[in-house]
Every structure is written in C-alpha cells, then in structure tokens.
Design an enzyme around this catalytic site. Structure first.
Site, PDB file in Angstrom:
ATOM      1  N   LYS A  83       2.244  -6.117  -1.668  1.00  0.00           N
ATOM      2  CA  LYS A  83       1.057  -5.539  -1.027  1.00  0.00           C
ATOM      3  C   LYS A  83      -0.110  -6.540  -1.004  1.00  0.00           C
ATOM      4  CE  LYS A  83       3.332  -1.932  -0.132  1.00  0.00           C
ATOM      5  NZ  LYS A  83       3.588  -0.690  -0.830  1.00  0.00           N
TER       6      LYS A  83
HETATM    7  C1  LIG Z   1       4.501   0.563  -1.128  1.00  0.00           C
HETATM    8  C2  LIG Z   1       4.294   1.892  -0.503  1.00  0.00           C
HETATM    9  C3  LIG Z   1       4.128   3.064  -1.249  1.00  0.00           C
HETATM   10  C4  LIG Z   1       4.433   3.166  -2.713  1.00  0.00           C
HETATM   11  O1  LIG Z   1       3.836   2.297  -3.526  1.00  0.00           O
HETATM   12  P1  LIG Z   1       4.482   1.898  -4.938  1.00  0.00           P
HETATM   13  O2  LIG Z   1       3.335   1.199  -5.577  1.00  0.00           O
HETATM   14  O3  LIG Z   1       5.649   1.019  -4.684  1.00  0.00           O
HETATM   15  O4  LIG Z   1       4.838   3.147  -5.650  1.00  0.00           O
HETATM   16  C5  LIG Z   1       3.786   4.229  -0.593  1.00  0.00           C
HETATM   17  N1  LIG Z   1       3.654   4.270   0.745  1.00  0.00           N
HETATM   18  C6  LIG Z   1       3.848   3.177   1.504  1.00  0.00           C
HETATM   19  C7  LIG Z   1       3.687   3.293   2.985  1.00  0.00           C
HETATM   20  C8  LIG Z   1       4.195   1.964   0.917  1.00  0.00           C
HETATM   21  O5  LIG Z   1       4.440   0.899   1.682  1.00  0.00           O
END
Ligand SMILES: *Cc1c(COP(=O)(O)O)cnc(C)c1O
Length: 389
Positions: free
Chosen positions: A186
């Site tokens: 991210k």
């Molecule tokens: C990465 C992601 C999540 C979840 O995040 P985590 O930190 O991996 O639990 C939720 N929604 C979307 C669209 C994502 O890309």
C-alpha cells in the site's frame, strides 16, 4: 520457478533510514506494544486527515470490521458494496454477521455504480461500503445523497486512497467511517496495519475498546500509570490493535507520504502517455476537483490487444517484471459465489474487467529506469501481436 526470475517485484515499499532508526529505538525503549508511538502515529494521521482522532489497527481488514461493528451492523442487516474489490471488504461484512449485497461497477472508473446502489436498497440495508479502487475516489456526492435519503451509514474502504481528496474533502473522512490499510504494497506501510476514522467520536471510542479486549483502558496506561487501578472489561472485545513497532514505521512513512505521492504521480502520468495507442485500455484521469492517490496503474488487456491477460502477465514475468490483478470479480471466488448465491452474469462489467485487468508496477521505490523497462516490456508484447495496433 518463474517467481525466482522476477527482479522487479510488484508493490515494493520504500523504507527509509528514519523508519529503521525508529524501529530500533522502539526495540531498545522497553515498550514495543501499543504505546506512545502508536499514539503519536494516530495523532499525526488525524492531523493529516484533519479529523478529531484516529484509531490504529493491526490491519485494514480489522479497520473495516470495527467500522461495521461500531456502526451496529450485524445479523439480518445488508451492506451494499462493489463487485470489484479485495475479498477482505466482503469478509469483514460476513464477519459481523451481516449480508454483503454486491453491485456492479462503472465501466470507466471501475468504482461502484451509484445507480446500482440505489436499485439494491431494501428495508434491510444499513450501510453502503464504497471502495476507492486504485486510489480514484468514488462518486461521493451521489453516494452520500443516496445514504442521506435512506438513512444509511457510509463506510469508506480507503485502502488504496490515503492521499485522495474529493471536492475539497479528504477521502476516508467523508462517510461515517474511513478504513485504511498499511499492508506492504500500500501507499503507506507498517508491515501489516490499518487505521480507522469515525465521524462520531463515540463510534471511535467503541472501536478502540472493542479492538483491545473491551477493557476500560489500554495496556500502556495499565502498565505505566503510577496510580494503580484495576481495568475491567466493560464489553467483550477482540484483539486488533497496532503495536509501537508498526507505528515506528508509520510515523516516518506518513511524513514522506506526499513526497512519495509526487513520485508515483509522475510514473502514473508517464505510463498513461507512453502506453497509449497500443490497444490497451488505460485508467481514466480524475475529474477536476478530485485528487487521485495513484496507488495502482491498472491496464485492461482487451481482445483488441490480441493477447489474453494471463498470457500478458506470463510474458511480463518472463522479462522479470511482476504484475498484480486488482481484482477478480467477487462472483469469481468460489466461496463467495456459493455463500452469497452470486451469478457472474449479474455483474457483466466487473466480470469483463476481472478477465482483462492487470496492474503494472507503481511504487515510489521504482527508478525512472525501472519505468522505462516496464514501458519497453509492454511495447514488446504489443509488437509481438499481429492484432495489436
Ligand atoms: C489491502 C486491502 C484491504 C485489506 O487490508 P489489509 O491491511 O490487508 O487487511 C481492504 N480492501 C482493499 C480494497 C484492499 O486493497
């Protein structure tokens, strides 16, 4: 194994010396759990988003779960969300006992289609859960209008959209709740982690308690306060808080967020220019007044390109470049298809995108040379195709 040959890894984080020093400082400090660094990260994040407070969590999925939980959503309730998202979005709804109602996306933005949200509302609907895919904000005016007209809560999945803004409003701070992910790929990473925003301070307090055993005070206060006191469980809670080791990363990732955003913006714009005219569908530009978070650069490998998406990825991997798929349609996952009784034909747009979508590397860690290399690899695949323009 093909993966061994990939040297341009998809979604590489950019970790600086400041992060490394802060983690070391935390390790030597005597407190590595949820404590002063988590508090600082929350305060910094709230300032960045111009909100009253923020709650650091152990994942974006936990932020989604606690948003739904604090909103009082549970068995018998329906939550409307998009067909084109990560399974975590859907699973959080299932985990609070509610029913996800999946609707199709807009072909151009690939975000949830407000017209289809309106059509999916029933007396059981309690919330709308838009996902700002790739970092492009959803049509929030339309979504907030529908929510207001029907008395629904809005929970933003802003996992891709930390830097995004919509007509002067910060993404994640428009709806009743905003959920962020700090997973390694991210825009901001804490290794694993997430953040929750809530418009109503009472909701955030409830999430804070419920994400840490339902105790009347947090662990740091329990162990460091000079006035001894028992801390009693006032609720049955979960264990989904962040630790100071993660926050140590987050503090410095947040401080460099805008700098990294500028780098990704440049790369995103370069891809959009240099990959045009190859028969690929490129992502749309944000409308004026909308700020893109440039989390992903998503291509659509359409039949006109003369190559299947999977072959495209294999060829990219063959040159050592990793790619991502964001995402397979929810109706394409056997578990969700079965449990929710989904039929792919009900989501024709998400279904088509699901078969054609591929994300090429976009990270502040990339160099201009890396971007040249990705562009050249895509052009090579295009030239190898007699059908490609
Ligand atoms: C990465 C992601 C999540 C979840 O995040 P985590 O930190 O991996 O639990 C939720 N929604 C979307 C669209 C994502 O890309």
């Amino acid at each position: 194994m093909a993966a061994d040959n990939i040297d341009l890894v998809f979604g590489q984080p950019l970790i600086g010396e400041a992060e490394i020093r802060e983690v070391e400082d935390t390790l030597r400090s005597g407190w590595i759990g949820c404590g002063p660094k988590t508090k600082q990260f929350e305060a910094d994040f709230a300032r960045y988003k111009s909100t009253h407070d923020a709650l650091a969590m152990n994942s974006g999925t936990s932020a989604l779960f606690h948003a739904l939980d604090a909103a009082g959503i549970g068995p018998g309730d329906e939550v409307i969300t998009t067909a084109l998202t990560f399974v975590a979005t859907i699973n959080a709804i299932i985990h609070v006992g509610a029913t996800p109602v999946i609707v199709d996306v807009d072909e151009t933005t690939q975000n949830i289609d407000p017209v289809k949200i309106a059509e999916a509302i029933t007396p059981k609907t309690k919330a709308i859960l838009p996902v700002h895919l790739a970092g492009l904000p959803c049509d929030m005016d339309a979504i907030m209008k529908i929510a207001k007209a029907h008395g629904l809560q809005v929970i933003e999945d802003a996992a891709h959209a930390i830097e995004a803004e919509y007509k002067g409003q910060k993404i994640g701070a428009i709806g009743d709740f905003g959920c962020f992910s700090f997973y390694p790929t991210k825009n901001l990473t804490t290794g694993e982690g997430g953040m929750l925003l809530a418009k109503n301070p009472v909701d955030l307090d409830r999430a804070r308690s419920r994400s840490a055993h339902g105790l009347s005070s947090d662990a740091y206060k329990r162990y460091t306060s000079s006035t001894f006191a028992h801390y009693r469980a006032t609720d049955v809670g979960y264990k989904n808080n962040m630790s100071d080791l993660q926050a140590a990363l987050g503090i410095h990732q947040l401080a460099r967020l805008e700098e990294n955003w500028l780098i990704r913006q440049q790369y995103w714009m370069r891809y959009r220019e240099e990959l045009s005219g190859l028969g690929l569908v490129l992502p749309c530009l944000p409308d004026t007044g909308v700020r893109h978070a440039y989390h992903l650069f998503i291509l659509r490998v359409t039949p006109e390109f003369g190559e299947t998406r999977d072959n495209f990825i294999k060829k990219m991997n063959g040159t050592g470049i990793g790619c991502g798929v964001h995402f397979l349609s929810i109706a394409d996952h056997p578990y969700h298809e079965d449990r929710l009784g989904l039929n792919a034909v009900d989501y024709p747009i998400a279904n088509r995108i699901s078969e054609q979508t591929v994300s090429i590397p976009l990270s502040a860690k990339l160099t201009d040379f890396d971007v040249d290399r990705v562009v050249a690899a895509v052009k090579d695949i295009s030239r190898g195709n007699p059908k490609a323009k």
